[in-house]
Write a protein that holds these residues in place. Structure first.
Motif, PDB file in Angstrom:
ATOM      1  N   VAL A   1     -35.787  61.077  30.321  1.00  0.00           N
ATOM      2  CA  VAL A   1     -34.818  60.513  31.389  1.00  0.00           C
ATOM      3  C   VAL A   1     -34.679  59.260  30.937  1.00  0.00           C
ATOM      4  CG1 VAL A   1     -34.590  59.884  33.733  1.00  0.00           C
ATOM      5  CG2 VAL A   1     -35.836  62.032  33.147  1.00  0.00           C
ATOM      6  N   LEU A   2     -35.331  58.353  30.507  1.00  0.00           N
ATOM      7  CA  LEU A   2     -35.136  57.147  29.978  1.00  0.00           C
ATOM      8  C   LEU A   2     -34.242  56.976  28.989  1.00  0.00           C
ATOM      9  CD1 LEU A   2     -38.996  55.697  30.399  1.00  0.00           C
ATOM     10  CD2 LEU A   2     -37.038  55.271  32.036  1.00  0.00           C
ATOM     11  N   ALA A   3     -34.393  57.906  27.894  1.00  0.00           N
ATOM     12  CA  ALA A   3     -33.543  57.950  26.928  1.00  0.00           C
ATOM     13  C   ALA A   3     -32.099  58.195  27.288  1.00  0.00           C
ATOM     14  CB  ALA A   3     -33.956  58.935  25.839  1.00  0.00           C
ATOM     15  N   SER A   4     -32.116  59.035  28.144  1.00  0.00           N
ATOM     16  CA  SER A   4     -30.613  59.376  28.779  1.00  0.00           C
ATOM     17  C   SER A   4     -30.048  58.542  29.474  1.00  0.00           C
ATOM     18  CB  SER A   4     -30.608  60.869  29.250  1.00  0.00           C
ATOM     19  OG  SER A   4     -31.247  61.895  28.729  1.00  0.00           O
ATOM     20  N   ARG A   5     -31.097  57.857  30.209  1.00  0.00           N
ATOM     21  CA  ARG A   5     -30.541  56.630  30.983  1.00  0.00           C
ATOM     22  C   ARG A   5     -29.859  55.509  29.952  1.00  0.00           C
ATOM     23  NH1 ARG A   5     -34.565  55.071  35.345  1.00  0.00           N
ATOM     24  NH2 ARG A   5     -33.965  57.341  36.149  1.00  0.00           N
ATOM     25  N   ALA A   6     -30.522  55.346  28.875  1.00  0.00           N
ATOM     26  CA  ALA A   6     -30.181  54.229  28.192  1.00  0.00           C
ATOM     27  C   ALA A   6     -28.931  54.633  27.477  1.00  0.00           C
ATOM     28  CB  ALA A   6     -31.424  53.883  27.179  1.00  0.00           C
TER      29      ALA A   6
ATOM     30  N   GLY B   1     -30.589  74.562  29.134  1.00  0.00           N
ATOM     31  CA  GLY B   1     -30.222  75.249  27.832  1.00  0.00           C
ATOM     32  C   GLY B   1     -30.093  74.037  26.892  1.00  0.00           C
ATOM     33  N   GLY B   2     -30.156  74.325  25.513  1.00  0.00           N
ATOM     34  CA  GLY B   2     -29.869  73.157  24.349  1.00  0.00           C
ATOM     35  C   GLY B   2     -31.128  72.547  24.154  1.00  0.00           C
ATOM     36  N   MET B   3     -31.674  72.888  22.880  1.00  0.00           N
ATOM     37  CA  MET B   3     -32.848  72.416  22.401  1.00  0.00           C
ATOM     38  C   MET B   3     -32.775  71.240  21.402  1.00  0.00           C
ATOM     39  SD  MET B   3     -35.425  74.412  23.016  1.00  0.00           S
ATOM     40  CE  MET B   3     -36.568  73.626  21.790  1.00  0.00           C
ATOM     41  N   GLN B   4     -31.576  70.935  21.165  1.00  0.00           N
ATOM     42  CA  GLN B   4     -31.474  69.681  20.113  1.00  0.00           C
ATOM     43  C   GLN B   4     -30.226  68.535  20.792  1.00  0.00           C
ATOM     44  OE1 GLN B   4     -30.757  70.986  15.897  1.00  0.00           O
ATOM     45  NE2 GLN B   4     -29.996  72.966  17.021  1.00  0.00           N
ATOM     46  N   SER B   5     -30.142  68.599  21.899  1.00  0.00           N
ATOM     47  CA  SER B   5     -29.520  67.435  22.515  1.00  0.00           C
ATOM     48  C   SER B   5     -29.737  67.108  24.204  1.00  0.00           C
ATOM     49  CB  SER B   5     -28.047  67.341  22.354  1.00  0.00           C
ATOM     50  OG  SER B   5     -27.218  68.587  22.742  1.00  0.00           O
ATOM     51  N   GLY B   6     -29.484  66.083  24.836  1.00  0.00           N
ATOM     52  CA  GLY B   6     -29.831  66.301  25.987  1.00  0.00           C
ATOM     53  C   GLY B   6     -28.312  66.349  26.788  1.00  0.00           C
ATOM     54  N   ALA B   7     -28.470  66.967  27.857  1.00  0.00           N
ATOM     55  CA  ALA B   7     -27.219  67.399  28.667  1.00  0.00           C
ATOM     56  C   ALA B   7     -27.165  66.935  30.059  1.00  0.00           C
ATOM     57  CB  ALA B   7     -26.649  68.769  28.569  1.00  0.00           C
ATOM     58  N   TRP B   8     -26.415  66.064  30.646  1.00  0.00           N
ATOM     59  CA  TRP B   8     -26.835  65.702  31.994  1.00  0.00           C
ATOM     60  C   TRP B   8     -25.558  65.948  32.964  1.00  0.00           C
ATOM     61  CZ3 TRP B   8     -30.993  63.659  34.593  1.00  0.00           C
ATOM     62  CH2 TRP B   8     -32.201  63.782  33.895  1.00  0.00           C
TER      63      TRP B   8
ATOM     64  N   TYR C   1     -20.881  55.925  35.968  1.00  0.00           N
ATOM     65  CA  TYR C   1     -21.590  57.295  36.048  1.00  0.00           C
ATOM     66  C   TYR C   1     -22.993  56.929  36.349  1.00  0.00           C
ATOM     67  CZ  TYR C   1     -17.572  60.035  34.820  1.00  0.00           C
ATOM     68  OH  TYR C   1     -16.014  60.608  35.095  1.00  0.00           O
ATOM     69  N   ARG C   2     -23.436  57.829  36.854  1.00  0.00           N
ATOM     70  CA  ARG C   2     -25.313  57.887  36.848  1.00  0.00           C
ATOM     71  C   ARG C   2     -25.574  59.277  36.650  1.00  0.00           C
ATOM     72  NH1 ARG C   2     -23.378  57.423  42.479  1.00  0.00           N
ATOM     73  NH2 ARG C   2     -23.432  59.596  43.511  1.00  0.00           N
ATOM     74  N   LEU C   3     -26.958  59.309  36.295  1.00  0.00           N
ATOM     75  CA  LEU C   3     -27.444  60.800  35.926  1.00  0.00           C
ATOM     76  C   LEU C   3     -27.842  61.430  37.398  1.00  0.00           C
ATOM     77  CD1 LEU C   3     -29.948  59.698  33.265  1.00  0.00           C
ATOM     78  CD2 LEU C   3     -27.748  60.832  33.048  1.00  0.00           C
ATOM     79  N   ASP C   4     -27.319  62.584  37.355  1.00  0.00           N
ATOM     80  CA  ASP C   4     -27.602  63.325  38.674  1.00  0.00           C
ATOM     81  C   ASP C   4     -28.731  64.478  38.359  1.00  0.00           C
ATOM     82  OD1 ASP C   4     -25.743  62.166  40.142  1.00  0.00           O
ATOM     83  OD2 ASP C   4     -24.311  63.753  40.384  1.00  0.00           O
ATOM     84  N   GLN C   5     -28.433  65.205  37.367  1.00  0.00           N
ATOM     85  CA  GLN C   5     -29.484  66.293  37.110  1.00  0.00           C
ATOM     86  C   GLN C   5     -29.282  66.686  35.603  1.00  0.00           C
ATOM     87  OE1 GLN C   5     -28.115  68.831  40.160  1.00  0.00           O
ATOM     88  NE2 GLN C   5     -27.856  70.472  38.588  1.00  0.00           N
ATOM     89  N   PRO C   6     -30.403  67.271  35.039  1.00  0.00           N
ATOM     90  CA  PRO C   6     -30.143  67.885  33.624  1.00  0.00           C
ATOM     91  C   PRO C   6     -29.605  69.222  33.960  1.00  0.00           C
ATOM     92  CG  PRO C   6     -32.456  67.724  34.411  1.00  0.00           C
ATOM     93  CD  PRO C   6     -31.883  67.020  35.395  1.00  0.00           C
TER      94      PRO C   6
ATOM     95  N   LEU D   1     -22.511  64.568  30.299  1.00  0.00           N
ATOM     96  CA  LEU D   1     -22.767  63.609  29.125  1.00  0.00           C
ATOM     97  C   LEU D   1     -23.807  64.595  28.215  1.00  0.00           C
ATOM     98  CD1 LEU D   1     -23.549  60.890  27.709  1.00  0.00           C
ATOM     99  CD2 LEU D   1     -25.566  60.732  29.168  1.00  0.00           C
ATOM    100  N   LYS D   2     -23.420  64.569  26.984  1.00  0.00           N
ATOM    101  CA  LYS D   2     -24.294  65.248  25.904  1.00  0.00           C
ATOM    102  C   LYS D   2     -24.471  64.260  24.885  1.00  0.00           C
ATOM    103  CE  LYS D   2     -24.559  69.261  24.801  1.00  0.00           C
ATOM    104  NZ  LYS D   2     -24.772  70.407  23.844  1.00  0.00           N
TER     105      LYS D   2
END
Length: 291
Positions: A6-11, A32-39, A24-29, A51-52
């Motif tokens: 979460v901290l990394a995605s927020r940054a 799926g997806g092993m290699q990248s964050g998706a929010w 934008y703000r993070l709502d929820q992850p 956001l990916k």
């Protein structure tokens, strides 16, 4: 306390907001997806986006490159979400903001689902978005340079039966030069296809997009863990029409062997490489019966 993810995605989002003058703000992850964050994101006006981003800095250049292929795909009618902006953070992390597409992935490959997948894959015919990033050329090189080491590594994790099934499949069909000229998604699994009702609403996780033969995406779709025999037979027949029996054999063997090694190298999948190899051997045998 927020997790490291979460901290990394927020940054990442903080930098995107600052550079693109967004709020934008993070709502929820998103699952799926092993290699990248998706929010899932939203702003004060209720505007939503996805956001990916990838923690793999070496992947940043491909994310930038893929944005052109995504535009080509969408111009050709391919149902992948629009990329609203794309970039690289000051720390070297590639990201993109995408439009939100309503829908959910299916977890079972039925005959109607297979028909929908084939309809989408056939949209890829002739799109050829990035000839210098050819999945067909990559596979040709893989067979020349990595076949022996890959087979040994799969055997080392208990995949003897999978190796034998793949070897028999390859021996049964010609060893062709793989076709070129199509769009290739590169990871066309059920988890990356969103359905709304009975229809495909969107195809996501397209960062690995390139050119080559759409048969590769048929081969990846055949990896669905839960599938009806009729659905497998349908996709096999569609793949053969698209590129031939030998092309499907070569693509499928790469897909299944590479997946076992991915599981080995990513224990967070919580899947046994040997157990998955056994499942994949059964799938290869079923495909072989329909080729």
């Amino acid at each position: 306390m927020p997790s490291e993810a979460v901290l990394a995605s927020r940054a990442v989002l903080d930098e995107v907001n600052r550079d693109q003058n967004l709020r934008y703000r993070l709502d929820q992850p998103l699952a799926g997806g092993m290699q990248s964050g998706a929010w899932l994101l939203s702003d004060e006006a209720g505007t939503m986006a996805v956001l990916k981003w990838s923690p793999n800095r070496a992947w940043a250049d491909q994310i930038i490159r893929a944005s052109t292929s995504v535009a080509v795909a969408r111009q050709g009618g391919y149902p992948t979400p629009a990329w609203l902006t794309v970039g690289v953070t000051s720390d070297g992390l590639g990201y993109q903001l995408q439009e939100v597409v309503a829908g959910e992935p299916r977890d079972h490959l039925s005959l109607p689902v297979a028909a929908e997948l084939a309809e989408v894959i056939e949209m890829q015919a002739g799109l050829d978005p990035d000839p210098q990033r050819s999945w067909s050329q990559y596979l040709n090189t893989w067979y020349r340079e990595r076949w022996t080491s890959t087979v040994a590594a799969v055997r080392d994790v208990g995949g003897d039966d999978l190796v034998e099934a793949c070897t028999r499949l390859l021996a049964t069909h010609d060893d062709p030069d793989l076709p070129e000229g199509d769009l290739v998604h590169g990871d066309f699994r059920l988890s990356n296809v969103l359905f709304l009702g009975d229809r495909v609403a969107g195809v996501v996780d397209i960062e690995a997009v390139g050119s080559g033969s759409r048969v590769f995406d048929y081969a990846t779709a055949l990896d669905s863990r839960s599938a009806d025999d009729a659905a497998i037979a349908f996709l096999v027949a569609a793949a053969v029409r698209a590129g031939g029996r030998g092309a499907l054999a070569r693509c499928l063997v790469h897909v299944v062997l590479d997946l076992v090694l991915f599981i080995r190298d990513n224990p967070a999948t919580l899947t046994s490489p040997a157990g998955r190899a056994h499942e994949l051997a059964q799938r290869v045998r079923l495909v072989s019966e329909n080729l």
